[in-house]
Design a protein around this motif. Structure first.
Motif, PDB file in Angstrom:
ATOM      1  N   GLY A 122      14.614  -6.843 -16.494  1.00  0.00           N
ATOM      2  CA  GLY A 122      14.260  -8.011 -15.710  1.00  0.00           C
ATOM      3  C   GLY A 122      13.884  -9.164 -16.622  1.00  0.00           C
ATOM      4  N   LEU A 123      14.477 -10.332 -16.390  1.00  0.00           N
ATOM      5  CA  LEU A 123      14.268 -11.517 -17.226  1.00  0.00           C
ATOM      6  C   LEU A 123      13.605 -12.629 -16.412  1.00  0.00           C
ATOM      7  N   ASN A 124      12.735 -13.368 -17.055  1.00  0.00           N
ATOM      8  CA  ASN A 124      12.106 -14.525 -16.428  1.00  0.00           C
ATOM      9  C   ASN A 124      12.948 -15.761 -16.716  1.00  0.00           C
ATOM     10  N   ALA A 125      13.829 -16.122 -15.774  1.00  0.00           N
ATOM     11  CA  ALA A 125      14.732 -17.260 -15.971  1.00  0.00           C
ATOM     12  C   ALA A 125      13.988 -18.584 -15.975  1.00  0.00           C
ATOM     13  N   GLN A 126      12.764 -18.606 -15.432  1.00  0.00           N
ATOM     14  CA  GLN A 126      12.026 -19.866 -15.364  1.00  0.00           C
ATOM     15  C   GLN A 126      11.460 -20.273 -16.720  1.00  0.00           C
ATOM     16  N   LEU A 127      11.474 -19.354 -17.688  1.00  0.00           N
ATOM     17  CA  LEU A 127      11.048 -19.702 -19.039  1.00  0.00           C
ATOM     18  C   LEU A 127      12.126 -20.451 -19.810  1.00  0.00           C
ATOM     19  N   LYS A 158      17.849 -16.756 -11.297  1.00  0.00           N
ATOM     20  CA  LYS A 158      18.991 -17.660 -11.177  1.00  0.00           C
ATOM     21  C   LYS A 158      20.272 -17.009 -11.683  1.00  0.00           C
ATOM     22  N   PRO A 159      21.409 -17.268 -11.035  1.00  0.00           N
ATOM     23  CA  PRO A 159      22.683 -16.773 -11.563  1.00  0.00           C
ATOM     24  C   PRO A 159      22.937 -17.315 -12.965  1.00  0.00           C
ATOM     25  N   LEU A 160      23.579 -16.491 -13.788  1.00  0.00           N
ATOM     26  CA  LEU A 160      23.939 -16.946 -15.130  1.00  0.00           C
ATOM     27  C   LEU A 160      25.101 -17.930 -15.093  1.00  0.00           C
ATOM     28  N   VAL A 161      26.052 -17.687 -14.199  1.00  0.00           N
ATOM     29  CA  VAL A 161      27.261 -18.516 -14.173  1.00  0.00           C
ATOM     30  C   VAL A 161      27.713 -18.746 -12.737  1.00  0.00           C
ATOM     31  N   LEU A 176      19.985 -22.363 -17.371  1.00  0.00           N
ATOM     32  CA  LEU A 176      20.331 -23.428 -18.307  1.00  0.00           C
ATOM     33  C   LEU A 176      21.394 -22.952 -19.296  1.00  0.00           C
ATOM     34  N   PRO A 177      22.430 -23.759 -19.548  1.00  0.00           N
ATOM     35  CA  PRO A 177      23.545 -23.303 -20.392  1.00  0.00           C
ATOM     36  C   PRO A 177      23.130 -22.797 -21.769  1.00  0.00           C
ATOM     37  N   ALA A 178      22.224 -23.478 -22.448  1.00  0.00           N
ATOM     38  CA  ALA A 178      21.844 -23.048 -23.802  1.00  0.00           C
ATOM     39  C   ALA A 178      21.219 -21.660 -23.772  1.00  0.00           C
ATOM     40  N   ALA A 179      20.336 -21.423 -22.805  1.00  0.00           N
ATOM     41  CA  ALA A 179      19.704 -20.112 -22.689  1.00  0.00           C
ATOM     42  C   ALA A 179      20.716 -19.057 -22.252  1.00  0.00           C
ATOM     43  N   ARG A 180      21.580 -19.422 -21.297  1.00  0.00           N
ATOM     44  CA  ARG A 180      22.616 -18.492 -20.839  1.00  0.00           C
ATOM     45  C   ARG A 180      23.525 -18.080 -21.981  1.00  0.00           C
ATOM     46  N   ASP A 181      23.982 -19.044 -22.775  1.00  0.00           N
ATOM     47  CA  ASP A 181      24.884 -18.730 -23.881  1.00  0.00           C
ATOM     48  C   ASP A 181      24.193 -17.831 -24.909  1.00  0.00           C
ATOM     49  N   GLU A 185      25.414 -14.022 -25.844  1.00  0.00           N
ATOM     50  CA  GLU A 185      25.650 -13.623 -27.224  1.00  0.00           C
ATOM     51  C   GLU A 185      24.821 -12.395 -27.578  1.00  0.00           C
ATOM     52  N   LEU A 186      23.551 -12.363 -27.148  1.00  0.00           N
ATOM     53  CA  LEU A 186      22.686 -11.230 -27.437  1.00  0.00           C
ATOM     54  C   LEU A 186      23.253  -9.929 -26.880  1.00  0.00           C
ATOM     55  N   PHE A 187      23.809 -10.010 -25.656  1.00  0.00           N
ATOM     56  CA  PHE A 187      24.260  -8.809 -24.963  1.00  0.00           C
ATOM     57  C   PHE A 187      25.768  -8.588 -25.078  1.00  0.00           C
ATOM     58  N   ALA A 188      26.415  -9.317 -25.973  1.00  0.00           N
ATOM     59  CA  ALA A 188      27.870  -9.193 -26.117  1.00  0.00           C
ATOM     60  C   ALA A 188      28.287  -7.772 -26.500  1.00  0.00           C
TER      61      ALA A 188
END
Length: 276
Positions: A122-127, A158-161, A176-181, A185-188
């Motif tokens: 679980g991730l806190n997207a609001q951060l 929030k949805p990633l994409v 946010l795109p920068a955080a999403r990208d 990359e982390l989970f690639a």
């Protein structure tokens, strides 16, 4: 293993209709005999403005039929800064003080759970985009968690994409795109099978780059077409995620007693919706 995925309950003592939908949903989860409930955010009607709603919401989950893992949404702790958008009202922006209050009531705002050979993250997207030590700590934690060799389900508000990272706009609906990208990359190199989110108040399931993406419907209300374009199905309810061996299955549930309330019908909960 059966997990009930709920989102956008928007409950508070003043939001009686939304609370009724939550109660009916929890009754149905009891009938389904789910093992775990995951709340994908916007627990409260507006805890960002009134943190007393945290306690009001938590009381409704005191007799939930299964353990509950919570994630915060924008109505709970505030929204991300958005480049290129007019300044959002100060009281609805991400507030670290609300995050501390949230943690005191609901527990960790990001978490990792191992179940049946799977890893639930679980991730806190609001951060995202906050530039705070909490954002840096979450990314450090996610980097370590991405090293797992278990199949992974990612949960966030929030949805990633939208359709793909290439065409998702900078928009309060999406991460946010920068955080999403950075996350992608982390989970690639990780075996991510499913990304489950809420926030949109629409139900949609779509494979994107080999990963299953689920928009979990809202429990509280739908947003009418004149206020929000229709991308998925506008219907209240919840989703059951079943983890069976190496497979995952999703089933949308429309509980008896749950109504498709329209956001536009509740100016007493959200006064900014009142027409002049």
């Amino acid at each position: 293993m059966k997990l009930a995925l709920i989102s956008d309950t928007h409950v508070a003592d003043r939001a009686v209709a939304f609370t009724d939908n939550l109660r009916a949903t929890l009754d149905d989860i009891r009938r389904e005999q789910c093992d775990l409930i995951i709340h994908l955010g916007d627990i409260t009607a507006d805890g960002i403005r009134d943190p007393a709603e945290f306690g009001q919401a938590k009381a409704l989950f005191a007799h939930a039929p299964a353990p509950v893992l919570f994630l915060p949404g924008n109505h709970d702790i505030g929204d991300n800064p958005l480049s290129g958008e007019a300044n959002r009202a100060a009281e609805t922006q991400f507030d670290p003080r609300r995050l501390d209050q949230y943690r005191a009531v609901f527990g960790a705002d990001y978490w990792s759970v191992a179940v049946n050979g799977w890893r639930l993250l679980g991730l806190n997207a609001q951060l995202f985009g906050s530039g705070t030590p909490d954002e840096a700590a979450q990314f450090a934690w996610a980097t370590a968690e991405a090293a797992t060799d278990e199949p992974v389900v990612l949960f966030l508000h929030k949805p990633l994409v939208l359709e793909s990272p290439a065409d998702t706009p900078v928009h309060p609906r999406y991460a946010l795109p920068a955080a999403r990208d950075r996350l992608l990359e982390l989970f690639a190199g990780t075996d991510v099978r499913l990304v489950a989110s809420g926030h949109v108040h629409q139900r949609r399931r779509k494979p994107i780059a080999g990963v299953d993406h689920l928009w979990t419907p809202a429990v509280a209300f739908v947003i009418p077409d004149h206020m929000q374009e229709r991308i998925g199905e506008k219907q209240t309810g919840y989703v059951i995620l079943s983890l069976v061996g190496a497979e995952h299955n999703l089933r949308f549930i429309r509980p008896p007693g749950v109504s498709d309330h329209s956001l536009s019908d509740f100016p007493e909960v959200y006064p900014e919706l009142r027409e002049e």
